[in-house]
Design a protein around this motif. Structure first.
Motif, short mmCIF file in Angstrom:
data_model
loop_
_atom_site.label_atom_id
_atom_site.label_comp_id
_atom_site.label_asym_id
_atom_site.label_seq_id
_atom_site.Cartn_x
_atom_site.Cartn_y
_atom_site.Cartn_z
N CYS A 44 0.65 -1.16 0.16
CA CYS A 44 -0.16 0.03 -0.24
C CYS A 44 0.95 1.07 -0.04
CB CYS A 44 -0.91 -0.08 1.21
SG CYS A 44 -1.82 1.49 1.40
N VAL A 45 0.47 2.33 -0.78
CA VAL A 45 1.27 3.47 -0.78
C VAL A 45 0.54 4.38 -0.12
CG1 VAL A 45 2.36 5.18 -2.28
CG2 VAL A 45 1.89 2.87 -3.31
N ILE A 46 1.43 5.06 0.75
CA ILE A 46 0.96 6.38 1.45
C ILE A 46 1.33 7.62 0.65
CG2 ILE A 46 1.23 7.88 3.61
CD1 ILE A 46 1.89 5.17 4.93
N ALA A 47 0.20 8.09 0.04
CA ALA A 47 0.64 8.95 -1.43
C ALA A 47 0.48 10.41 -1.12
CB ALA A 47 -0.12 8.29 -2.34
N ASP A 48 1.30 11.29 -1.66
CA ASP A 48 1.14 12.67 -2.00
C ASP A 48 0.20 12.49 -3.21
OD1 ASP A 48 2.81 12.10 -4.02
OD2 ASP A 48 4.35 13.34 -3.27
N ALA A 49 -0.08 13.92 -3.69
CA ALA A 49 -1.25 13.98 -4.86
C ALA A 49 -0.63 13.21 -6.06
CB ALA A 49 -1.25 15.59 -5.13
N GLU A 52 -0.77 9.58 -5.58
CA GLU A 52 -2.13 9.22 -5.62
C GLU A 52 -2.68 8.80 -6.88
OE1 GLU A 52 -6.07 10.21 -2.98
OE2 GLU A 52 -4.44 11.49 -2.82
N GLU A 53 -2.19 9.91 -7.71
CA GLU A 53 -2.65 9.63 -9.23
C GLU A 53 -2.13 8.44 -9.94
OE1 GLU A 53 -1.93 12.52 -12.98
OE2 GLU A 53 -2.64 13.69 -11.12
N GLN A 54 -0.82 8.10 -9.61
CA GLN A 54 -0.15 7.10 -10.06
C GLN A 54 -0.81 5.80 -9.61
OE1 GLN A 54 3.69 6.97 -11.32
NE2 GLN A 54 2.64 8.39 -12.56
#
Length: 195
Positions: A44-49, A52-54
């Protein structure tokens, strides 16, 4: 007769000898196997914008900083989140802020995220985590690591096993002299001795 379980994993079970876990240096090392070892391993990715898009685009599970803030450093909730994936990635822009947001619990669960930058290929990074195994000597002289799954071809499995064993031997103080036995075993199958 045993029914094959779809996606059974193949584990390498190693027994060491002439090693004193009290005195001898305990080792720990990770290696990326050449063939994807754990296709069902959840990342799971803790994502920035940007990530998140990726993640949306490639169908990778992801959480945002807002999702983490909702947990409110609540130990139970953070632990529950840790259980939703086997490993975490986090955008490098966020990695330093994560302990502030969730407290020490991800680290304690052994799930602290690996940093990923905008230049990294997200899918490749996820695959790398799915293929990386870790040998870590604790108090006992036996270890098990996942080196593949039953749907792999024999050649791919052999490649992973050979690499894994050679890597482990390189970590050992007396190399092959510290190896007592090596077995391979699928989840439901019997162990087979290979060394």
């Amino acid at each position: 007769y045993q029914r094959r379980v779809h996606g059974e994993s193949v584990e390498l079970q190693v027994n060491l000898k002439n090693y004193d876990t009290q005195k001898d240096k305990r080792f720990s090392g990770s290696i990326k196997l050449p063939r994807l070892a754990r296709p069902r391993y959840r990342v799971c990715v803790i994502a920035d914008a940007f990530h998140e898009e990726q993640a949306e685009k490639f169908g990778v599970a992801h959480l945002s900083v807002e999702d983490l803030k909702k947990l409110n450093k609540n130990k139970k909730l953070v632990k529950k989140m840790c259980r939703t994936a086997d490993a975490f990635l986090a955008s490098d822009s966020l990695i330093k802020t994560i302990p502030r947001i969730v407290g020490p619990h991800m680290n304690r669960a052994g799930k602290f995220p690996t940093a990923i930058s905008q230049g990294d290929d997200l899918v490749a990074k996820v695959d790398e985590i799915k293929s990386t195994i870790k040998f870590q000597l604790k108090k006992v002289l036996c270890m098990g690591v996942c080196v593949g799954h039953v749907e792999m071809s024999g050649d791919d499995l052999r490649l992973n096993i050979t690499l894994a064993i050679n890597f482990l031997v390189s970590l050992l103080k007396k190399n092959w002299q510290n190896l007592k036995s090596v077995h391979i075993k699928s989840t439901m199958g019997k162990p087979h001795r290979i060394y």
